[in-house]
Design a protein around this motif. Structure first.
Motif, PDB file in Angstrom:
ATOM      1  N   GLY A  20      -1.711 -15.483  -9.656  1.00  0.00           N
ATOM      2  CA  GLY A  20      -3.108 -15.348  -9.265  1.00  0.00           C
ATOM      3  C   GLY A  20      -3.898 -14.705 -10.385  1.00  0.00           C
ATOM      4  N   SER A  21      -5.141 -15.058 -10.512  1.00  0.00           N
ATOM      5  CA  SER A  21      -5.952 -14.564 -11.624  1.00  0.00           C
ATOM      6  C   SER A  21      -6.218 -13.062 -11.528  1.00  0.00           C
ATOM      7  CB  SER A  21      -7.274 -15.328 -11.683  1.00  0.00           C
ATOM      8  OG  SER A  21      -7.997 -15.146 -10.475  1.00  0.00           O
ATOM      9  N   ARG A  22      -6.100 -12.502 -10.331  1.00  0.00           N
ATOM     10  CA  ARG A  22      -6.388 -11.072 -10.157  1.00  0.00           C
ATOM     11  C   ARG A  22      -5.139 -10.212 -10.281  1.00  0.00           C
ATOM     12  NH1 ARG A  22      -9.373 -14.012  -6.645  1.00  0.00           N
ATOM     13  NH2 ARG A  22      -7.877 -13.803  -4.958  1.00  0.00           N
ATOM     14  N   GLY A  23      -3.960 -10.780 -10.171  1.00  0.00           N
ATOM     15  CA  GLY A  23      -2.723 -10.025 -10.263  1.00  0.00           C
ATOM     16  C   GLY A  23      -2.359  -9.364  -8.953  1.00  0.00           C
ATOM     17  N   SER A  24      -1.488  -8.377  -9.045  1.00  0.00           N
ATOM     18  CA  SER A  24      -1.012  -7.689  -7.855  1.00  0.00           C
ATOM     19  C   SER A  24      -0.890  -6.195  -8.141  1.00  0.00           C
ATOM     20  CB  SER A  24       0.352  -8.260  -7.416  1.00  0.00           C
ATOM     21  OG  SER A  24       1.328  -8.004  -8.409  1.00  0.00           O
ATOM     22  N   VAL A  25      -0.604  -5.451  -7.075  1.00  0.00           N
ATOM     23  CA  VAL A  25      -0.394  -4.013  -7.193  1.00  0.00           C
ATOM     24  C   VAL A  25       0.958  -3.658  -6.603  1.00  0.00           C
ATOM     25  CG1 VAL A  25      -2.838  -3.342  -7.191  1.00  0.00           C
ATOM     26  CG2 VAL A  25      -1.625  -3.559  -5.021  1.00  0.00           C
ATOM     27  N   MET A  26       1.561  -2.622  -7.151  1.00  0.00           N
ATOM     28  CA  MET A  26       2.742  -1.993  -6.575  1.00  0.00           C
ATOM     29  C   MET A  26       2.399  -0.518  -6.504  1.00  0.00           C
ATOM     30  SD  MET A  26       6.706  -1.998  -7.690  1.00  0.00           S
ATOM     31  CE  MET A  26       7.106  -3.396  -6.636  1.00  0.00           C
ATOM     32  N   ILE A  27       2.591   0.073  -5.339  1.00  0.00           N
ATOM     33  CA  ILE A  27       2.134   1.430  -5.104  1.00  0.00           C
ATOM     34  C   ILE A  27       3.315   2.373  -4.973  1.00  0.00           C
ATOM     35  CG2 ILE A  27       0.652   2.901  -3.681  1.00  0.00           C
ATOM     36  CD1 ILE A  27       0.434  -0.805  -3.146  1.00  0.00           C
ATOM     37  N   VAL A  28       3.188   3.543  -5.599  1.00  0.00           N
ATOM     38  CA  VAL A  28       4.171   4.622  -5.466  1.00  0.00           C
ATOM     39  C   VAL A  28       3.511   5.693  -4.600  1.00  0.00           C
ATOM     40  CG1 VAL A  28       5.670   6.244  -6.656  1.00  0.00           C
ATOM     41  CG2 VAL A  28       4.987   4.118  -7.804  1.00  0.00           C
ATOM     42  N   PRO A  29       3.688   5.610  -3.261  1.00  0.00           N
ATOM     43  CA  PRO A  29       3.052   6.587  -2.377  1.00  0.00           C
ATOM     44  C   PRO A  29       3.884   7.870  -2.303  1.00  0.00           C
ATOM     45  CG  PRO A  29       4.012   4.791  -1.090  1.00  0.00           C
ATOM     46  CD  PRO A  29       4.325   4.528  -2.535  1.00  0.00           C
ATOM     47  N   MET A  30       3.312   8.958  -2.772  1.00  0.00           N
ATOM     48  CA  MET A  30       4.011  10.240  -2.815  1.00  0.00           C
ATOM     49  C   MET A  30       3.583  11.087  -1.625  1.00  0.00           C
ATOM     50  SD  MET A  30       6.016  10.041  -5.404  1.00  0.00           S
ATOM     51  CE  MET A  30       6.574  11.743  -5.381  1.00  0.00           C
ATOM     52  N   LEU A  31       4.514  11.304  -0.703  1.00  0.00           N
ATOM     53  CA  LEU A  31       4.249  12.138   0.468  1.00  0.00           C
ATOM     54  C   LEU A  31       4.004  13.581   0.043  1.00  0.00           C
ATOM     55  CD1 LEU A  31       4.038  12.029   3.534  1.00  0.00           C
ATOM     56  CD2 LEU A  31       6.490  12.486   3.654  1.00  0.00           C
ATOM     57  N   ASP A  32       4.762  14.029  -0.963  1.00  0.00           N
ATOM     58  CA  ASP A  32       4.570  15.326  -1.608  1.00  0.00           C
ATOM     59  C   ASP A  32       5.086  15.150  -3.038  1.00  0.00           C
ATOM     60  OD1 ASP A  32       7.458  15.761  -1.587  1.00  0.00           O
ATOM     61  OD2 ASP A  32       7.248  16.388   0.506  1.00  0.00           O
ATOM     62  N   ASP A  33       5.154  16.208  -3.822  1.00  0.00           N
ATOM     63  CA  ASP A  33       5.561  16.076  -5.221  1.00  0.00           C
ATOM     64  C   ASP A  33       7.032  15.717  -5.408  1.00  0.00           C
ATOM     65  OD1 ASP A  33       2.995  16.590  -5.976  1.00  0.00           O
ATOM     66  OD2 ASP A  33       3.377  18.613  -6.746  1.00  0.00           O
ATOM     67  N   GLU A  34       7.791  15.634  -4.330  1.00  0.00           N
ATOM     68  CA  GLU A  34       9.219  15.310  -4.420  1.00  0.00           C
ATOM     69  C   GLU A  34       9.614  14.047  -3.670  1.00  0.00           C
ATOM     70  OE1 GLU A  34      11.188  18.731  -2.844  1.00  0.00           O
ATOM     71  OE2 GLU A  34      10.526  20.032  -4.475  1.00  0.00           O
ATOM     72  N   THR A  35       8.741  13.543  -2.766  1.00  0.00           N
ATOM     73  CA  THR A  35       9.141  12.486  -1.838  1.00  0.00           C
ATOM     74  C   THR A  35       8.277  11.243  -1.977  1.00  0.00           C
ATOM     75  OG1 THR A  35       9.719  14.245  -0.277  1.00  0.00           O
ATOM     76  CG2 THR A  35       9.672  11.984   0.576  1.00  0.00           C
ATOM     77  N   ALA A  62       8.617   1.414 -11.695  1.00  0.00           N
ATOM     78  CA  ALA A  62       7.568   2.278 -11.134  1.00  0.00           C
ATOM     79  C   ALA A  62       8.106   3.667 -10.802  1.00  0.00           C
ATOM     80  CB  ALA A  62       6.970   1.621  -9.889  1.00  0.00           C
ATOM     81  N   ILE A  63       9.289   3.733 -10.225  1.00  0.00           N
ATOM     82  CA  ILE A  63       9.844   5.048  -9.881  1.00  0.00           C
ATOM     83  C   ILE A  63      10.281   5.777 -11.149  1.00  0.00           C
ATOM     84  CG2 ILE A  63      11.680   6.255  -8.639  1.00  0.00           C
ATOM     85  CD1 ILE A  63      11.285   4.243  -6.388  1.00  0.00           C
ATOM     86  N   SER A  64      10.760   5.074 -12.141  1.00  0.00           N
ATOM     87  CA  SER A  64      11.080   5.712 -13.425  1.00  0.00           C
ATOM     88  C   SER A  64       9.834   6.348 -14.042  1.00  0.00           C
ATOM     89  CB  SER A  64      11.669   4.697 -14.404  1.00  0.00           C
ATOM     90  OG  SER A  64      12.908   4.234 -13.971  1.00  0.00           O
ATOM     91  N   LEU A  65       8.728   5.626 -14.040  1.00  0.00           N
ATOM     92  CA  LEU A  65       7.471   6.166 -14.562  1.00  0.00           C
ATOM     93  C   LEU A  65       7.005   7.374 -13.754  1.00  0.00           C
ATOM     94  CD1 LEU A  65       5.587   2.802 -15.202  1.00  0.00           C
ATOM     95  CD2 LEU A  65       6.390   4.400 -16.962  1.00  0.00           C
ATOM     96  N   THR A  66       7.169   7.300 -12.448  1.00  0.00           N
ATOM     97  CA  THR A  66       6.756   8.404 -11.571  1.00  0.00           C
ATOM     98  C   THR A  66       7.626   9.624 -11.805  1.00  0.00           C
ATOM     99  OG1 THR A  66       5.959   6.823  -9.927  1.00  0.00           O
ATOM    100  CG2 THR A  66       6.375   9.082  -9.167  1.00  0.00           C
TER     101      THR A  66
END
Length: 180
Positions: free
Chosen positions: A42-57, A170-174
């Motif tokens: 798709g021309s707009r691409g996609s997203v992948m989200i890293v939702p952090m419940l807190d700084d550890e989870t 994504a989790i490696s970057l986070t």
């Protein structure tokens, strides 16, 4: 950096409801001619989200993946809809798939998948300061939300249903962002 090949001819070679294959006739700077095919995203691409419940989870999800015909553990994701930017799409997707909104959204990186064959980019978004806000999505069944500690990285990597390279990236970057 080498000069990009010249596109001499391009046409749609095959198309389904969600996929389009484009055939390219290319001329390289040294005069070599080659035919390539690529899957158009798709021309707009996609997203992948890293939702952090807190700084550890981090909040992972387990949902059906048609490509592997199995349930996969990973991060919430989705395409960017018309009129949305990546941050808006990320906020919508986590409300639909995880049941949370985010007060803070940050682009971590934009990545590609098999760029030799697929024309598609995914924007990895870090979501913080979450608050409950479940919204209706287009999923065919409820999605399982799985809280996971960033410190349990080795255990996550050993899970047989955690295989998607974008989620691993994504989790490696986070983890780097949070000093792990």
């Amino acid at each position: 950096m080498p000069q990009k090949p010249k596109i001499l001819k391009q046409k749609i070679a095959a198309q389904s409801r969600i996929f389009r294959v484009e055939a390219l006739e290319l001329e390289f700077s040294n005069g070599e001619l080659r035919n390539y095919e690529r899957l158009l995203g798709g021309s707009r691409g996609s997203v992948m989200i890293v939702p952090m419940l807190d700084d550890e989870t981090v909040l992972l999800i387990r949902e059906y993946a048609a490509g592997s015909h199995d349930y996969q553990l990973g991060l919430p994701k989705g395409r960017i809809e018309e009129g949305e930017d990546p941050l808006q799409a990320a906020d919508r997707e986590i409300r639909e798939e995880v049941g949370y909104g985010a007060n803070r959204l940050e682009l971590l990186r934009t990545v590609s998948i098999a760029p030799a064959y697929i024309q598609h980019f995914t924007h990895i978004i870090l979501a913080r300061e979450l608050f409950p806000d479940k919204q209706e999505g287009d999923e065919p069944e409820p999605i399982e939300v799985v809280p996971w500690k960033l410190s349990a990285w080795d255990e996550l990597l050993s899970q047989p249903d955690f295989t998607e390279s974008r989620s691993i990236t994504a989790i490696s970057l986070t983890r780097k962002q949070f000093g792990y």
